[in-house]
Design a protein around this motif. Sequence first.
Motif, PDB file in Angstrom:
ATOM      1  N   ILE A   3       0.800  -1.247   0.047  1.00 47.11           N
ATOM      2  CA  ILE A   3      -0.368   0.044   0.091  1.00 47.11           C
ATOM      3  C   ILE A   3       0.835   1.403   0.077  1.00 47.11           C
ATOM      4  O   ILE A   3       2.102   1.314   0.386  1.00 47.11           O
ATOM      5  N   ARG A   4       0.322   2.454  -0.332  1.00 46.43           N
ATOM      6  CA  ARG A   4       1.005   3.727  -0.240  1.00 46.43           C
ATOM      7  C   ARG A   4       0.261   4.505   0.679  1.00 46.43           C
ATOM      8  O   ARG A   4      -1.201   4.824   0.060  1.00 46.43           O
ATOM      9  N   THR A   5       0.680   5.143   1.545  1.00 49.21           N
ATOM     10  CA  THR A   5      -0.165   6.027   2.363  1.00 49.21           C
ATOM     11  C   THR A   5      -0.036   7.465   1.722  1.00 49.21           C
ATOM     12  O   THR A   5       0.484   7.794   0.537  1.00 49.21           O
ATOM     13  N   ARG A   6      -1.187   8.070   2.179  1.00 45.21           N
ATOM     14  CA  ARG A   6      -1.172   9.736   1.543  1.00 45.21           C
ATOM     15  C   ARG A   6       0.271  10.516   1.608  1.00 45.21           C
ATOM     16  O   ARG A   6       0.327  11.494   0.798  1.00 45.21           O
ATOM     17  N   SER A   7       0.880  10.219   2.497  1.00 42.14           N
ATOM     18  CA  SER A   7       2.245  10.884   2.455  1.00 42.14           C
ATOM     19  C   SER A   7       3.420  10.353   1.355  1.00 42.14           C
ATOM     20  O   SER A   7       4.462  10.869   1.246  1.00 42.14           O
ATOM     21  N   GLY A   8       3.026   9.420   0.895  1.00 45.61           N
ATOM     22  CA  GLY A   8       3.863   8.635  -0.281  1.00 45.61           C
ATOM     23  C   GLY A   8       4.588   7.565   0.074  1.00 45.61           C
ATOM     24  O   GLY A   8       5.303   6.885  -0.562  1.00 45.61           O
ATOM     25  N   ASN A   9       4.636   7.172   1.531  1.00 50.43           N
ATOM     26  CA  ASN A   9       5.341   6.163   2.015  1.00 50.43           C
ATOM     27  C   ASN A   9       4.641   4.870   1.556  1.00 50.43           C
ATOM     28  O   ASN A   9       3.302   4.642   1.387  1.00 50.43           O
ATOM     29  N   ILE A  10       5.399   3.916   1.054  1.00 46.27           N
ATOM     30  CA  ILE A  10       4.974   2.506   0.585  1.00 46.27           C
ATOM     31  C   ILE A  10       5.446   1.575   1.849  1.00 46.27           C
ATOM     32  O   ILE A  10       6.469   1.430   2.371  1.00 46.27           O
ATOM     33  N   TYR A  11       4.431   0.656   1.993  1.00 46.62           N
ATOM     34  CA  TYR A  11       4.565  -0.327   3.099  1.00 46.62           C
ATOM     35  C   TYR A  11       4.112  -1.560   2.367  1.00 46.62           C
ATOM     36  O   TYR A  11       3.319  -1.744   1.656  1.00 46.62           O
ATOM     37  N   SER A  12       4.819  -2.814   2.479  1.00 49.25           N
ATOM     38  CA  SER A  12       4.632  -4.055   2.180  1.00 49.25           C
ATOM     39  C   SER A  12       4.269  -5.256   3.277  1.00 49.25           C
ATOM     40  O   SER A  12       5.216  -5.073   4.450  1.00 49.25           O
ATOM     41  N   TYR A  13       3.484  -6.028   3.066  1.00 45.51           N
ATOM     42  CA  TYR A  13       3.169  -7.140   4.125  1.00 45.51           C
ATOM     43  C   TYR A  13       3.771  -8.418   3.549  1.00 45.51           C
ATOM     44  O   TYR A  13       3.592  -8.922   2.633  1.00 45.51           O
ATOM     45  N   ASN A  14       4.691  -8.779   4.619  1.00 49.11           N
ATOM     46  CA  ASN A  14       5.365 -10.150   4.390  1.00 49.11           C
ATOM     47  C   ASN A  14       4.379 -11.271   5.006  1.00 49.11           C
ATOM     48  O   ASN A  14       4.254 -11.429   6.193  1.00 49.11           O
ATOM     49  N   LYS A  15       3.671 -11.931   4.092  1.00 52.97           N
ATOM     50  CA  LYS A  15       2.664 -12.964   4.708  1.00 52.97           C
ATOM     51  C   LYS A  15       3.322 -14.112   5.424  1.00 52.97           C
ATOM     52  O   LYS A  15       2.614 -14.743   6.265  1.00 52.97           O
ATOM     53  N   GLN A  16       4.479 -14.430   5.289  1.00 58.67           N
ATOM     54  CA  GLN A  16       5.400 -15.532   5.821  1.00 58.67           C
ATOM     55  C   GLN A  16       5.447 -15.075   7.353  1.00 58.67           C
ATOM     56  O   GLN A  16       5.230 -16.095   8.227  1.00 58.67           O
ATOM     57  N   THR A  17       5.955 -14.021   7.670  1.00 57.90           N
ATOM     58  CA  THR A  17       6.376 -13.620   8.860  1.00 57.90           C
ATOM     59  C   THR A  17       5.459 -12.703   9.710  1.00 57.90           C
ATOM     60  O   THR A  17       5.273 -12.514  10.974  1.00 57.90           O
ATOM     61  N   GLY A  18       4.311 -12.130   8.738  1.00 53.65           N
ATOM     62  CA  GLY A  18       3.331 -11.225   9.493  1.00 53.65           C
ATOM     63  C   GLY A  18       3.987  -9.650   9.649  1.00 53.65           C
ATOM     64  O   GLY A  18       3.037  -8.662  10.122  1.00 53.65           O
ATOM     65  N   PHE A 399      -4.584   0.917   8.697  1.00 54.13           N
ATOM     66  CA  PHE A 399      -3.638   0.961   9.890  1.00 54.13           C
ATOM     67  C   PHE A 399      -2.485   1.873   9.622  1.00 54.13           C
ATOM     68  O   PHE A 399      -1.864   2.550  10.655  1.00 54.13           O
ATOM     69  N   CYS A 400      -1.651   1.721   8.580  1.00 57.28           N
ATOM     70  CA  CYS A 400      -0.378   2.386   8.256  1.00 57.28           C
ATOM     71  C   CYS A 400      -0.737   3.833   8.247  1.00 57.28           C
ATOM     72  O   CYS A 400       0.094   4.583   9.013  1.00 57.28           O
ATOM     73  N   GLU A 401      -1.800   4.354   7.589  1.00 56.57           N
ATOM     74  CA  GLU A 401      -2.242   5.679   7.578  1.00 56.57           C
ATOM     75  C   GLU A 401      -2.464   6.245   9.197  1.00 56.57           C
ATOM     76  O   GLU A 401      -1.912   7.270   9.462  1.00 56.57           O
ATOM     77  N   MET A 402      -3.195   5.540   9.703  1.00 57.72           N
ATOM     78  CA  MET A 402      -3.644   5.908  11.314  1.00 57.72           C
ATOM     79  C   MET A 402      -2.431   6.003  11.929  1.00 57.72           C
ATOM     80  O   MET A 402      -2.053   6.804  12.850  1.00 57.72           O
ATOM     81  N   ALA A 403      -1.331   5.026  11.846  1.00 58.21           N
ATOM     82  CA  ALA A 403      -0.108   4.878  12.629  1.00 58.21           C
ATOM     83  C   ALA A 403       0.453   6.296  12.200  1.00 58.21           C
ATOM     84  O   ALA A 403       1.186   6.833  13.223  1.00 58.21           O
ATOM     85  N   GLU A 404       0.603   6.534  11.142  1.00 59.16           N
ATOM     86  CA  GLU A 404       1.590   7.689  10.558  1.00 59.16           C
ATOM     87  C   GLU A 404       0.960   9.106  11.154  1.00 59.16           C
ATOM     88  O   GLU A 404       1.731  10.058  11.607  1.00 59.16           O
ATOM     89  N   ARG A 405      -0.382   9.048  11.377  1.00 58.31           N
ATOM     90  CA  ARG A 405      -1.118  10.157  11.958  1.00 58.31           C
ATOM     91  C   ARG A 405      -1.048  10.250  13.388  1.00 58.31           C
ATOM     92  O   ARG A 405      -1.647  11.133  14.046  1.00 58.31           O
ATOM     93  N   GLY A 406      -0.556   9.286  14.184  1.00 58.90           N
ATOM     94  CA  GLY A 406      -0.668   9.056  15.697  1.00 58.90           C
ATOM     95  C   GLY A 406      -1.912   8.735  16.305  1.00 58.90           C
ATOM     96  O   GLY A 406      -2.465   8.943  17.250  1.00 58.90           O
ATOM     97  N   LEU A 407      -2.678   8.072  15.534  1.00 52.79           N
ATOM     98  CA  LEU A 407      -4.260   7.933  15.748  1.00 52.79           C
ATOM     99  C   LEU A 407      -4.401   6.242  16.361  1.00 52.79           C
ATOM    100  O   LEU A 407      -5.406   6.010  16.598  1.00 52.79           O
ATOM    101  N   ILE A 408      -3.469   5.364  16.434  1.00 52.99           N
ATOM    102  CA  ILE A 408      -3.474   4.260  16.987  1.00 52.99           C
ATOM    103  C   ILE A 408      -3.161   4.523  18.446  1.00 52.99           C
ATOM    104  O   ILE A 408      -2.132   4.638  18.998  1.00 52.99           O
ATOM    105  N   LYS A 409      -4.348   4.009  19.313  1.00 54.64           N
ATOM    106  CA  LYS A 409      -4.112   3.923  20.756  1.00 54.64           C
ATOM    107  C   LYS A 409      -3.553   2.840  21.273  1.00 54.64           C
ATOM    108  O   LYS A 409      -3.437   1.540  20.804  1.00 54.64           O
TER     109      LYS A 409
END
Length: 409
Positions: A3-18, A399-409
């Motif tokens: 996925i790509r967040t609105r700030s332009g950062n790319i994140y990938s999910y490794n399905k094997q390790t989580g 999840f990544c977008e909320m984490a970048e915005r500090g919205l994950i409690k």
Amino acid sequence: MEIRTRSGNIYSYNKQTGEILGGSISAQLPKWNFAPFVPFESMPQVDSFILGLTEQCNLRCTYCCYSGNYVNKRSHNTVSMGTEDVDDILLFIDSLTNNRPIKIFLYGGEPLLNYNIVHYAIEESRKQWDNDVSFTVSTNGMTLTKERIDWLVANNVVLALSIDGTKPFHDSYRVDAQGNGSYTRAYDALKYIKTTYPEYAKDMSLIMTLASFDKIVNIAEAWNNDEVLRDWAPTMMNSLAPNFSKGVDKADYEEVKEFYDVLLDTYEKHQDWVVLRKLLESCVAYWRERPIFEPSTSVPMATCLPNNTKLYIDAHLQIGVCEKMSDNYRIGNIKDGIDWVKANSFVCDYYNKRVERCKDCSAVRMCNMCLTALEHTDEQWDILCHNEQVYTRVFMYLFCEMAERGLIK
């Protein structure tokens, strides 16, 4: 999955390790190697029993799975349990499980239309198991008088009450046979409980089922402006089960992401709106709590049987895996007990269907596909799988977008 967040950062999910990693994963991940199906003849973890006390209901909610509009689902009727049925069920429960405490959920239809049996089931269960049994009653609130509430509270019975937002939203769907809304009675019951029994209210479950999430911002704002509801977060927020008799569309990733972007922007400005907070928290719950570990040689296929903790007993005394399973997929009855051949055949069919479909899928660990999908065709599974993958990816983005915005409690 990437996925790509609105700030332009790319994140990938490794399905094997989580793991969620920054940037793209260039290497091709191996296929899933699922552990083989192992036949079973026990359900050692079962400690919860959902009793369908009646198939009657005093509402005709437009989205109801028992409306006759769902294939393989029953329609409203007059079948109800009696005292002898309850006696037989309690004997069955006692013979099946040694787990304590036992949890009994009284369900329908509308179980309080069979109020004498609610009384009887609770009183007889307490005679048998004393404090080693607990109760929850699922209700639409239409017959929750003050006297009934007082009795349920005095007997430590938890209430799970359905309320789909405030009056205009609730009454759009939850109507009686004449088309009249049911909000006022449900709301009056909630107000009485919160005023009279504030500590009891904290353990209640508020169940919100929405035919569509299109109005969720309006619902969240109206809920926040209501003096009774504003600090009372829904316990569960449900969407509708896919109804292929009316058609199920394939979800589009960009459209779904855009919708949740609007919700997230709204929530960032109104973090005290408990309805929005509950919805977003439920969307990212798996991503926030996902296990991270080194891959093993094989992974178990995710099925409820035989590791389920609950069983459903309908008003005909037939046994189901859960209340969501089609009526065509019962695994026994109270008189004869569990039909292990039939239970194994269901799980084996499910396993064989998924072992090929899921071997390349990155969404396996978060997938909501379960035994209820047995009734669907291969073409319908294609749509369900597609939509699971879309929403899994959207919720990773969220999840990544909320984490970048500090919205994950």
